[in-house]
Design a protein around this motif. Sequence first.
Motif, PDB file in Angstrom:
ATOM      1  N   MET A 211       3.149   2.976  -3.422  1.00  0.00           N
ATOM      2  CA  MET A 211       3.181   1.611  -2.905  1.00  0.00           C
ATOM      3  C   MET A 211       4.592   1.033  -3.001  1.00  0.00           C
ATOM      4  N   ALA A 212       5.274   1.286  -4.108  1.00  0.00           N
ATOM      5  CA  ALA A 212       6.631   0.770  -4.280  1.00  0.00           C
ATOM      6  C   ALA A 212       7.578   1.356  -3.241  1.00  0.00           C
ATOM      7  N   GLU A 213       7.450   2.651  -2.971  1.00  0.00           N
ATOM      8  CA  GLU A 213       8.343   3.299  -2.010  1.00  0.00           C
ATOM      9  C   GLU A 213       8.150   2.719  -0.606  1.00  0.00           C
ATOM     10  N   VAL A 214       6.907   2.551  -0.183  1.00  0.00           N
ATOM     11  CA  VAL A 214       6.649   1.984   1.154  1.00  0.00           C
ATOM     12  C   VAL A 214       7.124   0.535   1.215  1.00  0.00           C
ATOM     13  N   PHE A 215       6.866  -0.221   0.169  1.00  0.00           N
ATOM     14  CA  PHE A 215       7.291  -1.627   0.130  1.00  0.00           C
ATOM     15  C   PHE A 215       8.817  -1.730   0.234  1.00  0.00           C
ATOM     16  N   LEU A 216       9.533  -0.869  -0.483  1.00  0.00           N
ATOM     17  CA  LEU A 216      10.992  -0.922  -0.455  1.00  0.00           C
ATOM     18  C   LEU A 216      11.558  -0.438   0.870  1.00  0.00           C
ATOM     19  N   ARG A 217      10.946   0.546   1.481  1.00  0.00           N
ATOM     20  CA  ARG A 217      11.435   1.054   2.762  1.00  0.00           C
ATOM     21  C   ARG A 217      11.363  -0.019   3.833  1.00  0.00           C
ATOM     22  N   GLN A 218      10.402  -0.912   3.724  1.00  0.00           N
ATOM     23  CA  GLN A 218      10.292  -2.002   4.697  1.00  0.00           C
ATOM     24  C   GLN A 218      11.400  -3.037   4.521  1.00  0.00           C
TER      25      GLN A 218
END
Length: 443
Positions: free
Chosen positions: A100-107
């Motif tokens: 979840m953190a990785e997807v949130f940061l990529r956005q």
Amino acid sequence: MQQPTTRPAGPPGAVRGWLDALAVVLAGLVAMAAVAALGLWLAGAGDLPDGGFPSVVAATLALAVGGAVQLDGGAGDFAAVDAGISAMPLTVSLVGAVAMAEVFLRQLRFRAVASGGELLGRIVRTVVLWVLALVLLTLGARHSFVVPLGGDLAQSISGALGLTPEVGFHAEGVSTIGIGLAWLLLVLAAVFAVSRRAPLPAGLVRYQLAVRPAAFALWLVLLAYLAIGAVAGVLTAIVHGNARQTLAVVLLALPDLVWLAFGVGLGAEWHGRLVGALGLPVPKPLAEVLRAPKGQQATVDLGTLAGQDARAWWLLPLAAVLLLAAAFLAARRSPRTVRLWQHAVRFALATAVTVLLVGLWTRMDAGYGLSVLGVGLGQGGLGDLLGSVLGGADPLAGLGGGSLTLRPALWTAVPLAAGWGLLTGALGALLAARVRRPGAVAQ
């Protein structure tokens, strides 16, 4: 002359925001479900009857976000099941949080600053979809089946008396949704506290260097313990030959063990007791310490573990070395203008918060058993069923009972961690000051 028409490059802003939030939620759920399913299958939970495996996976996800699972059922007025589980399979939790953190940061990539309104909007949309996902998860984490009482004779007698119990389990809605929401907020807070990729509102940028270096360094300490534990797990699987069950522990509960070892290495204590079988292999010293005499609580600390295996004393220097390395890294990532006492205080606070969270995450409370007319039955398969929700083997082999409790002594663990952080933070700052080039500023 006809003007060329322009097509929108993507969905409208509001729709795009909801799609981004959906991507964050789905990333976490898919990652957790994949790890939980593989770990449970390795542990033998795939043998559950009546298609119960998907429900057990859902129950494991509910536990992974801090929820609780209850086992209930019985055989009318003759027999009753008394069981419940409150324990986090932290490998599943960690994988979901990282995804979840990785997807949130990529956005939010390629941005140094973001407005508070935008960040709040992203968080609110993610929270709304996450709560909806938790509701659906709670509905899916339920199943029931008939449990045999034992051998052929026992089954014949139980059938004649109408004692064959129907046992079911379900995730508690209030704890799964409530604590699961707090779990998501903690994950998002950790993203902004640890990662330099997370943009902050302009008004908060000046505070990031007071938080992020120490938070990131402590995160690396936790990852180092995971790496050491994973290597030890693989070697154990190779040497002792119980590869499936050992890998199941790694895929379900590795952080539960190695982060407890981190706290114990700092001098913290856990109190608990084990009755019956665990269902999965855990370090023998820990299992032996937890088997306290009836009516007594066991203390899990360096002394008691070393009493079972002298190699446990290595947990002390391991914790000291990793904390000192983390303090050095935190100082290197901080500006030269930060004073030594500031390094020490910030690292002490970060270490105390880390141990507090580790203590809360490693709490376990599991009880299971079947009683007939108030008389408890012997150890056996219901314990395995309980274990299957946490990763046990050979579910439904019979009926049984037992319990596992493990609770940290936070009132001593947190001050101890703060003291360790103060000492290693000061030493790490001194070391960093000696190796840093004159006039250089660590970013």
